[in-house]
Every structure is written in C-alpha cells, then in structure tokens.
Write an enzyme that holds these catalytic residues in place. Structure first.
Site, short mmCIF file in Angstrom:
data_model
loop_
_atom_site.label_atom_id
_atom_site.label_comp_id
_atom_site.label_asym_id
_atom_site.label_seq_id
_atom_site.Cartn_x
_atom_site.Cartn_y
_atom_site.Cartn_z
CG ASP A 252 -33.83 -119.22 -6.57
OD1 ASP A 252 -33.87 -118.09 -7.07
OD2 ASP A 252 -32.90 -120.03 -6.75
CD GLU B 79 -36.05 -115.99 -9.55
OE1 GLU B 79 -35.09 -115.34 -9.95
OE2 GLU B 79 -36.07 -117.23 -9.52
CG ASP C 177 -29.87 -121.98 -5.83
OD1 ASP C 177 -29.50 -120.92 -6.38
OD2 ASP C 177 -29.53 -123.11 -6.22
#
Ligand SMILES: [Zn+2]
Length: 237
Positions: free
Chosen positions: A52, A136, A218
């Site tokens: 992340d 991501e 996170d």
C-alpha cells in the site's frame, strides 16, 4: 579520453548519456542483462505480498514491514526555502549570488539523490523477497497534474516506485500484479470483507463495524491488496 570515478563494466555498452547536475558530471549507460527464471530470489520466505502506498508512510507491506520514506525531507525543504530567500536578496549576478545559486543546486541534488536511493532500496527489497507483488493502480496522469508541491513530489515518488518495481520484478522473476483501480483496498475489511461506505483520510485505524476488527489503516489496505492476487481472475496483469 574519459576518466571515470567508478569502473565501467567490461560488457558491451549500448547507449551512453553524459549529464550535469550542479557542479558534477554524470555518465549513464545501458547494458544488456538476462532476465532470471522465477524463484531465483529469497521468495520462499514470504511468497506473496501486498504493497500500500500512502501519505503517512511511503509503503506499507502486508507482512507488516513499513517504509516511512526519507526522514530528512522536511528539514531539507526548510533549508532550501531559507537558501532561496537568501539568494533572492543578493545582488543579481554578483559572486555571492552565484555562490548561493550553486549551493541551492547542490542541495537539490542531495535531496533528489536521497530520495532516489531510498526508492531503490525499497523496490529492491520488495522484488527480491517476494515472488508475487500486488500494488494499486495509481492514476499517474491525474496525479502529475497536481499543483501542490508536496503532493507533486509524492506523486513523482509513486510513479518512480512503480517504474522501478516493474523492471526489478522482471529482472528477478517476481510477478507484479496491478490491482484494478476501483478495487476498494482501503474501505474493505481485510478480515470479513465488509465494505465501508466512507473512510476519511484522518481515520488512521480501520475499525470494522461488522466484525469489530481493528487494524492500522495502511496495513489493512496492504492485506487487501495481498488478497487481491488470490480473489480475482484478472491477476495476470
Ligand atoms: Zn470486518
């Protein structure tokens, strides 16, 4: 005739670029290296990982490892604005003005190198220690249009981080999986899968109202990214 500070490798060099930053000269060159077969690195330890990218910490891994980012960044920014103020208040073109200008260029170089070095350590660590990495899909073009300086710098780091991960994973035979942009890695509960309607940026702890799971925000997102590789068909990206 060119003398270099570091030894140039004894392999055929494809292209070569000479550049200048502040008062130093740099030479960069391309060489060909073969990709390794999957499984050559230490991937047996933590084969899969979710990463992340965030504002508070640069990268949080689903294994619990956190990369905070360059610590001295704020100090450097303060020093830089002070130096820029001094530069503005000197007689333009004077010896002192030129000296201040060079000092600013040197600090810029130092900060840029610190960041670059940190990103390289981070991406090498991730690529070498895992065989499946999920990140991501960041909207890089949208981010580059960001006009706030701090945010823009952060965006550049994300962009560079992904670029480095892409080639390093390929090099060591690690598979890089990019999660769908609409995959709700932050809003989902990594324990029961419940999807929160909203999660504000200042909510640092993810608290699931269904299963009562509490986790660093996170880390929760990183675990969801880690799970992504198993739960979707589109993991071949
Ligand atoms: Zn839950």
């Amino acid at each position: 005739m060119l003398k270099t500070y570091e030894k140039v490798p004894s392999v055929p060099i494809k292209t070569c670029t000479i550049s200048r930053e502040a008062d130093r000269w740099f030479i960069s060159y391309k060489v060909e290296v073969k990709d390794l077969e999957p499984g050559c690195s230490l991937t047996w330890m933590h084969p899969d990982v979710g990463v992340d990218l965030g504002v508070k910490a640069l990268a949080t891994l689903s294994t619990g490892k956190v990369f905070e980012g360059v610590k001295a960044d704020k100090q450097h920014q303060a020093k830089l604005s002070r130096m820029q103020w001094l530069h503005r208040n000197k007689v333009k073109g004077s010896a002192n003005w030129k000296k201040a200008q060079m000092q600013i260029a040197r600090l810029h170089r130092r900060v840029a190198n610190l960041r670059k070095d940190y990103l390289h350590k981070l991406t090498t660590y991730i690529a070498k220690n895992h065989s499946f990495v999920t990140i991501e899909d960041l909207n890089v073009r949208g981010m580059m249009a960001n006009h706030k300086l701090a945010a823009a710098v952060q965006d550049m780091s994300f962009y560079e981080l992904r670029r480095q991960l892409e080639y390093k994973c390929k090099l060591v035979g690690t598979k890089l999986i990019v999660a769908d942009r609409f995959y709700p890695s932050s809003k989902s509960c990594s324990k029961c899968g419940h999807l929160k309607k909203s999660l504000t940026l200042d909510e640092r702890i993810y608290h699931c109202e269904v299963c009562n799971f509490k986790c660093d925000r996170d880390l929760n997102a990183a675990i969801n990214l880690w799970k992504y590789a198993f739960t979707t068909e589109s993991s071949s990206g």
